[in-house]
Scaffold this active site. Structure first.
Site: not given
Length: 532
Positions: A296, A326, A348, A370, A438, A440
């Protein structure tokens, strides 16, 4: 982040306790061993603290907290250097391209951590306690990012365990964060926004550049050959090779689609400014992804770590698509970086606000899962944030904060922005659930203030990461939002979720207090108090 913030958040009891660390040693004449025990007992990881100090000569035992802080950072530097030497030795043990990609990230990230740690004790850096906390936070974030790369590529069973064996660097940085947190004044970094709403770390000349329709560029990039260079990378390399000082260096990028992966790093590229012809006309595009074999961290079309970076009128995109997981359009670890009227387009993990202080104004951000994530101290203001249609059975989450330590003065603040469905999601609103964020990591921190939230956001508002992970330790807040998706009556009942009622509490997440400003930026079109 000011200590007053930590003491106001119930989930941060450790940081509140450390505010009262005594600045001097205990009375009497205790032994060196007893002194070390006493100092280390006031840190979150006393065993690692004692181990790092046990061979110190009596003359080096600290008598004041400032001395203890320097000793703690010095210990972290020594262990980080030792770990980096070990990491380099592990390179030949990589079994395949993916494992080597994760290992390469770690080499660079550890080097950055060593630089950040040295910066905190460098007298020429002239850093305040608030600055030091930002730099220590970035140092710790780098190590977490190193580990994440191996998980991204599913290669955690060989080099990573060897790399983490007997590695106490994270614990020592966490100790330094706790010690330094007690030194931060309760109202740090005020008076840092001018009448036009720009942070005062921008010089008067920079503010004019951000607002001006004409400019004098040091270099011009044009795909048609009418500039100094045809690629942005060539211009950046030329800037690094020819600059004689750290003054603002401007690269004007004419309209066009630039298929490049850029890394803007190093002291030679400090205070670099990219100015385009508009977010729809000057576009930098790439397609690296985890699905394609990148971590990522290394999937970013543009990655910036040189301090003081500014972009205006640029589109950043990653075209890997949702099927490749990602895929980052922009990653910023640039301290005091500004993005003005830019766009960030992906699916993503579109916008990686990795670390340090960042400010985004009047930007457009598109993604699915995300898609605003990381562990910077970041404020996004007057931005348009669009959730796109994800893969079947996926859920959209606007943010994923990766704050790992209660003393990191980091988090994601989204202020006076609009959270809406992109055109491709509108027909599928009944099929796709979308959430504000959310967690991580354990101490995830995200706040939405005075934002328009449309119908796409599920009534619960926030999504768990995995079971009950981080639900008690995170800090999620909503303050005076509006729109059909803004009602908090059906929101999650987690201990870490807050419907913020007090302007005093909300103001802690404004530009003034969160990233070194006096109040949030004016001219928003929404009624506001001086602090909001």
């Amino acid at each position: 982040m000011a200590t007053i913030l930590f003491s106001s958040l119930l989930i941060l009891s450790l940081a509140s306790f450390l505010t009262f660390i005594s600045p001097v040693q205990p009375v009497g004449s205790p032994s060196s061993s007893a002194l070390i025990d006493w100092w280390c007992s006031q840190t979150p990881h006393p065993a690692q603290c004692k181990s790092s100090l046990e061979n110190s000569p009596p003359s080096a035992i600290p008598k004041r907290r400032s001395q203890f802080k320097k000793l703690a950072v010095d210990a972290a530097v020594k262990r980080a250097l030792k770990a980096q030497n070990r990491n380099k030795w592990l390179g030949p043990k990589c079994r395949n391209r993916r494992e080597r990609a994760a290992w390469t990230d770690c080499i660079n990230l550890y080097q950055s951590t060593i630089s950040q740690l040295n910066r905190t004790v460098d007298p020429s850096a002239s850093g305040t306690a608030f600055d030091v906390q930002i730099w220590l936070s970035a140092a710790l974030t780098n190590l977490q990012t190193c580990r994440a790369g191996f998980r991204d590529l599913n290669v955690t069973d060989n080099v990573l365990p060897l790399m983490m064996s007997n590695n106490t660097v994270s614990y020592l940085i966490s100790n330094a964060l706790a010690i330094n947190n007690a030194s931060i004044p309760s109202q740090a970094n005020t008076n840092a926004v001018d009448k036009q709403g720009f942070p005062t770390w921008l010089s008067a000349g920079d503010r004019k550049l951000l607002q001006s329709s004409t400019l004098k560029a040091d270099l011009v990039v044009a795909k048609d050959g009418s500039g100094n260079f045809m690629t942005i990378k060539e211009a950046i390399n030329a800037a690094a090779a020819t600059r004689s000082d750290n003054g603002r260096f401007i690269i004007y990028v004419k309209s066009g689609l630039y298929e490049e992966n850029l890394s803007i790093s190093g002291s030679k590229l400090k205070n670099l400014m990219l100015i385009g012809d508009g977010l729809r006309w000057t576009i930098i595009t790439g397609s690296r992804s985890v699905g394609g074999g990148s971590t990522t961290f290394n999937s970013a079309t543009v990655a910036v770590t040189a301090d003081g970076f500014i972009a205006r009128g640029i589109g950043f995109q990653n075209t890997a698509g949702p099927q490749n997981n990602q895929a980052v359009a922009l990653r910023s670890g640039s301290d005091l970086s500004v993005f003005y009227r830019c766009s960030f387009s992906g699916y993503q993990d579109t916008l990686y606000v990795h670390s340090q202080r960042q400010f985004y104004r009047e930007c457009y951000i598109y993604g699915t899962v995300d898609f605003i994530f990381g562990n910077a101290a970041v404020v996004l203001q007057n931005c348009m944030i669009y959730s796109r249609r994800p893969l079947d059975k996926q859920k959209n989450t606007v943010t994923a904060s990766s704050r790992t330590d209660p003393n990191q003065n980091t988090g994601i603040s989204i202020h006076n922005s609009r959270i809406m469905a992109a055109p491709d999601l509108v027909p599928a609103l009944g099929l796709v659930k979308s959430y504000l964020g959310r967690p991580w990591q354990t101490y995830a921190r995200t706040v939405y203030m005075q934002c328009f939230i449309d119908t796409l956001i599920d009534p619960e508002g926030w999504l768990p990461w995995s079971g009950t992970f981080a639900l008690d330790t995170l800090y999620y807040g909503e303050y005076n939002n509006y729109g059909p998706g803004s009602s908090t009556s059906g929101r999650v009942k987690w201990k870490g979720y807050h419907v913020i009622q007090s302007p005093v509490e909300a103001s802690q997440f404004t530009v003034a207090q969160f990233i070194a400003g006096n109040s949030w930026l004016p001219a928003t079109g929404v009624p506001f108090t001086p602090n909001l």
